[in-house]
Design a protein around this motif. Structure first.
Motif, PDB file in Angstrom:
ATOM      1  N   VAL A   1       0.842  -1.201   0.000  1.00 54.58           N
ATOM      2  CA  VAL A   1       0.000   0.000   0.000  1.00 54.58           C
ATOM      3  C   VAL A   1       0.871   1.243   0.000  1.00 54.58           C
TER       4      VAL A   1
ATOM      5  N   TYR B   1      -5.797  -9.215  -1.921  1.00 56.40           N
ATOM      6  CA  TYR B   1      -4.560  -9.872  -1.498  1.00 56.40           C
ATOM      7  C   TYR B   1      -4.694 -11.385  -1.618  1.00 56.40           C
TER       8      TYR B   1
ATOM      9  N   TYR C   1      -5.560  -4.250   7.977  1.00 61.98           N
ATOM     10  CA  TYR C   1      -6.452  -3.650   6.987  1.00 61.98           C
ATOM     11  C   TYR C   1      -7.346  -2.601   7.637  1.00 61.98           C
TER      12      TYR C   1
ATOM     13  N   PHE D   1      -3.940   1.061  -2.895  1.00 62.66           N
ATOM     14  CA  PHE D   1      -3.330  -0.263  -2.969  1.00 62.66           C
ATOM     15  C   PHE D   1      -2.947  -0.630  -4.401  1.00 62.66           C
TER      16      PHE D   1
END
Length: 383
Positions: free
Chosen positions: A11, A163, A218, A317
């Motif tokens: 990120v 992810y 997250y 991201f």
């Protein structure tokens, strides 16, 4: 943990770096919901689909979500997407930047299949990440006032689409959980050796601790976006996202030890009582639980703020914003909140599909740059 650090580093390295965007050029439906056949070219920016209820607006938006996530928005069975009287359905989306053709198809009695340029992918989940999207619907109220399982699903879907490592952890964890629960039930009837449990508990500890840390990381990065969105839409009210675990252990060894210690009581219950499959997410407005004490307006605003935050996080991201799918939520907001939401959407979305009963609900700022369509009985006409 390496996975968590990898997520954070990815990120941080993407901030300020614009990757090539992913947008839709064409959408094709065959026997999907109430659409017999549809071929549509979409604007690179905003696309507004208006029409009365039950005419196919949500179905069209759902078709994009289906290709993006390999999941339907509504219903428990994939076969519900197949038009009544048909045996199969297919959705195809051509990407503007590369000409890549993504597809999802389904036949009655068979599993859904994903395809890339008409070549089958090994798994339907292989489509994840190829057409990133964020979908906001009235059903998202469940994130705030629903059961813990609905908030866990929200986190699992968001992290899995971002992810691949998270999806692997989740898949192995779920399989190990099923096996341990089966042994727990078997133990009620016959003796089961300790080592039989330990094999699965080791996997639960390894992958469960990874899931927890990735979720916590997250939420730590998502929270500032959600807080700012809610401050804007909620006219100054604070918002907090707080992960909640039943046993408060992120460390692999501690989770492994706790699973062994609770094995006896789990046998009597017939299920595993510790682990990320039991965790929750607390959403606080002005420091109090939104689920319990928030007004309907506050709950709705906080749910939208969180979903818009996922769009902003994914932008950082990936280096480009996901496609925004906004399904008929404008009419549920008061005039002030609707105006503030439209400002946020206009500023932060690149390509978007908005559905509403009246096109005017999208507001003049969006309509000036939008391609507008009218939907009636599964027929789409540009207006």
């Amino acid at each position: 943990m390496q996975d968590s650090a990898s997520l954070r580093n990815t990120v941080e390295s993407s901030i300020g770096r614009e990757a090539p965007a992913v947008t839709m050029l064409r959408l094709g439906l065959t026997q999907f919901r109430n659409y017999e056949s549809l071929h549509l070219e979409l604007s690179e920016g905003f696309n507004v689909f208006a029409g009365p209820n039950a005419q196919g607006k949500t179905n069209l938006l759902e078709s994009v979500h289906f290709v993006s996530t390999a999941r339907l928005l509504r219903g428990q069975k994939d076969a519900e997407a197949i038009r009544f009287g048909a045996d199969s359905t297919k959705v195809e989306i051509e990407l503007r930047e590369t000409g890549t053709l993504l597809g999802m198809s389904l036949e009655r009695g068979s599993r859904k299949r994903a395809s890339l340029n008409n070549l089958a992918m090994p798994r339907a989940s292989d489509v994840l990440g190829r057409l990133p999207s964020v979908c906001i619907t009235v059903e998202d109220m469940a994130i705030v006032r629903g059961e813990p399982a609905e908030r866990r699903m929200f986190l699992d879907l968001e992290l899995s689409s971002l992810y691949p490592a998270y999806l692997r952890h989740l898949s192995v964890y779920k399989r190990a959980l099923e096996q341990r629960n089966a042994l727990l039930r078997l133990s009620r009837e016959s003796f089961v050796e300790h080592f039989s449990f330990e094999v699965w508990e080791d996997q639960l500890a390894v992958h469960g601790s990874a899931i927890r840390e990735l979720r916590a990381d997250y939420l730590d990065q998502l929270s500032p976006f959600a807080t700012e969105n809610h401050r804007w839409m909620g006219q100054g009210e604070t918002l907090e996202l707080v992960p909640e675990t039943k046993d408060e252990h992120l460390v692999e060894e501690a989770l492994r030890s706790n699973l062994a210690a609770t094995r006896g009581q789990d046998v009597s219950r017939g299920s595993t009582t510790l682990g990320p499959h039991r965790d929750d997410l607390r959403i606080l407005i002005q420091g109090v639980e939104a689920r319990l004490f928030g007004s309907q307006g506050q709950q709705r605003t906080s749910a939208i703020a969180v979903k818009l935050a996922t769009l902003e996080f994914a932008h950082e991201f990936r280096g480009f914003p996901p496609i925004l799918l906004l399904d008929d939520i404008l009419s549920d907001l008061d005039e002030k909140r609707r105006s503030l939401l439209i400002e946020l959407v206009s500023a932060r979305a690149r390509q978007a599909i908005l559905t509403c009963t009246e096109a005017s609900a999208a507001g003049p700022d969006i309509l000036r740059k939008a391609r507008c369509f009218h939907i009636s009985a599964g027929k789409v006409i540009e207006s």
